[in-house]
Design an enzyme around this catalytic site. Structure first.
Site, PDB file in Angstrom:
ATOM      1  N   HIS A   1      39.704  40.721  39.087  1.00 48.86           N
ATOM      2  CA  HIS A   1      40.538  41.452  38.815  1.00 48.86           C
ATOM      3  C   HIS A   1      39.830  42.467  37.694  1.00 48.86           C
ATOM      4  CE1 HIS A   1      42.654  39.043  35.305  1.00 48.86           C
ATOM      5  NE2 HIS A   1      41.590  39.877  34.786  1.00 48.86           N
TER       6      HIS A   1
ATOM      7  N   GLU B   1      45.467  43.273  39.790  1.00 49.81           N
ATOM      8  CA  GLU B   1      45.145  42.036  40.551  1.00 49.81           C
ATOM      9  C   GLU B   1      44.958  42.171  42.004  1.00 49.81           C
ATOM     10  OE1 GLU B   1      44.923  39.417  38.551  1.00 49.81           O
ATOM     11  OE2 GLU B   1      46.661  38.994  37.347  1.00 49.81           O
TER      12      GLU B   1
ATOM     13  N   ASN C   1      39.344  36.055  39.153  1.00 49.41           N
ATOM     14  CA  ASN C   1      39.851  36.378  40.512  1.00 49.41           C
ATOM     15  C   ASN C   1      39.293  37.778  40.829  1.00 49.41           C
ATOM     16  OD1 ASN C   1      41.326  38.040  39.071  1.00 49.41           O
ATOM     17  ND2 ASN C   1      43.402  37.327  39.871  1.00 49.41           N
TER      18      ASN C   1
ATOM     19  N   ASP D   1      44.300  48.222  29.333  1.00 53.91           N
ATOM     20  CA  ASP D   1      45.659  47.514  29.771  1.00 53.91           C
ATOM     21  C   ASP D   1      46.305  47.101  28.209  1.00 53.91           C
ATOM     22  OD1 ASP D   1      43.601  45.584  29.178  1.00 53.91           O
ATOM     23  OD2 ASP D   1      43.671  44.795  31.238  1.00 53.91           O
TER      24      ASP D   1
HETATM   25  C1  GLP Z   1      41.722  40.254  31.064  1.00 52.15           C
HETATM   26  C2  GLP Z   1      41.674  41.563  30.852  1.00 52.15           C
HETATM   27  C3  GLP Z   1      40.311  42.046  31.432  1.00 52.15           C
HETATM   28  C4  GLP Z   1      39.277  41.322  31.307  1.00 52.15           C
HETATM   29  C5  GLP Z   1      39.424  39.774  31.853  1.00 52.15           C
HETATM   30  C6  GLP Z   1      38.271  39.096  31.577  1.00 52.15           C
HETATM   31  O1  GLP Z   1      42.426  39.778  32.086  1.00 52.15           O
HETATM   32  N1  GLP Z   1      42.833  42.459  31.150  1.00 52.15           N
HETATM   33  O2  GLP Z   1      40.280  43.233  31.326  1.00 52.15           O
HETATM   34  O3  GLP Z   1      38.153  41.600  31.992  1.00 52.15           O
HETATM   35  O4  GLP Z   1      40.508  39.325  30.986  1.00 52.15           O
HETATM   36  O5  GLP Z   1      38.345  38.225  30.279  1.00 52.15           O
HETATM   37  P1  GLP Z   1      37.398  37.376  29.675  1.00 52.15           P
HETATM   38  O6  GLP Z   1      36.254  38.325  29.235  1.00 52.15           O
HETATM   39  O7  GLP Z   1      38.102  36.751  28.350  1.00 52.15           O
HETATM   40  O8  GLP Z   1      37.072  36.490  30.763  1.00 52.15           O
END
Ligand code: GLP
Length: 255
Positions: A138, A143, A136, A68
């Site tokens: 995702h 989402e 959440n 993304d």
């Molecule tokens: C973002 C990314 C996800 C990732 C998530 C968790 O939203 N788009 O791909 O898995 O954050 O991030 P973190 O590893 O910082 O908790």
């Protein structure tokens, strides 16, 4: 589905890096990559292992696709996912940039950018997809309520996600992103999800032991034939306590 509970965060990151190396050794060349704090130690471990295995540090044959990118953020912005990948993986290992694919959140026609990216993904047929998980539930930026057959698309970020991202954007936090869809993610031959820390316990427990639920996008992974989770003990605590462990779920405590 297999769930590995590592001794700690470093052990989890080391295991993820080891599996990426093993996938490479058994012929995988097309990897789907994730960003986020969880991936920082994973890429650190990976960089160290690749350097050890190949002192010239060139991974020219590998092709990567990121999940993304934010809309309206230039690749050069320090908060962009392209910058994250450059800093944590592409610069340290001198990747061939022609083979590193990240969605362009500045494209003039974002719908066309999503179509172009999805066509590239369809061509590449990813062999290995690395995933983190949002609080959440995702995956990528899919989402809650995103359809499970979704392909690469534009998405409005949820209030929780905006809150989580606040630190990366001292100014205005981007409200939208482009992301591989849940359907695009499910196309990968194998998927490895890494989750660390107590703030991931709920999402991980719902994703693994809960019902398949549109409100928990990661629960879509239950339908995939080859998914492995790597958790630290905090993220894994709910799974271990769950009365709903399905028969096909294998839990491996890893030291
Ligand atoms: C973002 C990314 C996800 C990732 C998530 C968790 O939203 N788009 O791909 O898995 O954050 O991030 P973190 O590893 O910082 O908790």
């Amino acid at each position: 589905m297999q769930v590995y509970i590592a001794k700690d965060g470093l052990g989890a990151a080391a295991l993820a890096a080891q599996w990426m190396m093993e996938a490479y050794a058994s012929g995988s060349r097309r990897f789907g990559l994730a960003t986020g704090q969880t991936m920082v130690p994973v890429y650190q471990q990976l960089v160290a292992r690749v350097r050890e295995a190949d002192p010239s540090c060139r991974v020219r044959a590998v092709e990567t696709f990121n999940l993304d990118e934010y809309v309206g953020i230039a690749a050069s912005h320090p908060g962009s996912f392209r910058s994250f990948m450059e800093n944590h993986l592409f610069i340290p290992l001198d990747f061939d940039r022609g083979r590193t694919h990240v969605l362009d959140g500045m494209a003039r026609d974002l719908a066309q950018e999503c179509q172009r990216y999805q066509a590239e993904l369809d061509r590449a047929a990813l062999e290995f997809q690395l995933l983190g998980i949002g609080r959440n539930g995702h995956i990528g930026f899919n989402e809650p309520a995103t359809p499970w057959d979704s392909r690469t698309h534009r998405i409005r970020l949820s209030p929780e996600t905006l809150e989580q991202n606040r630190d990366s954007f001292p100014g205005e936090v981007p409200q939208e992103a482009l992301t591989m869809g849940i359907g695009s993610i499910l196309q990968a031959e194998q998927i490895v999800v890494v989750a660390l820390g107590a703030d991931k316990t709920d999402a991980v427990t719902r994703a693994i032991t809960g019902p398949r639920d549109l409100e928990c996008p990661a629960s879509a992974l239950q339908d995939h034939p080859r998914v492995r989770y790597i958790l630290d003990p905090e993220a894994g605590q709910g799974v271990l306590l769950s009365p709903n462990l399905q028969n096909h779920l294998e839990i491996i405590q890893h030291s």
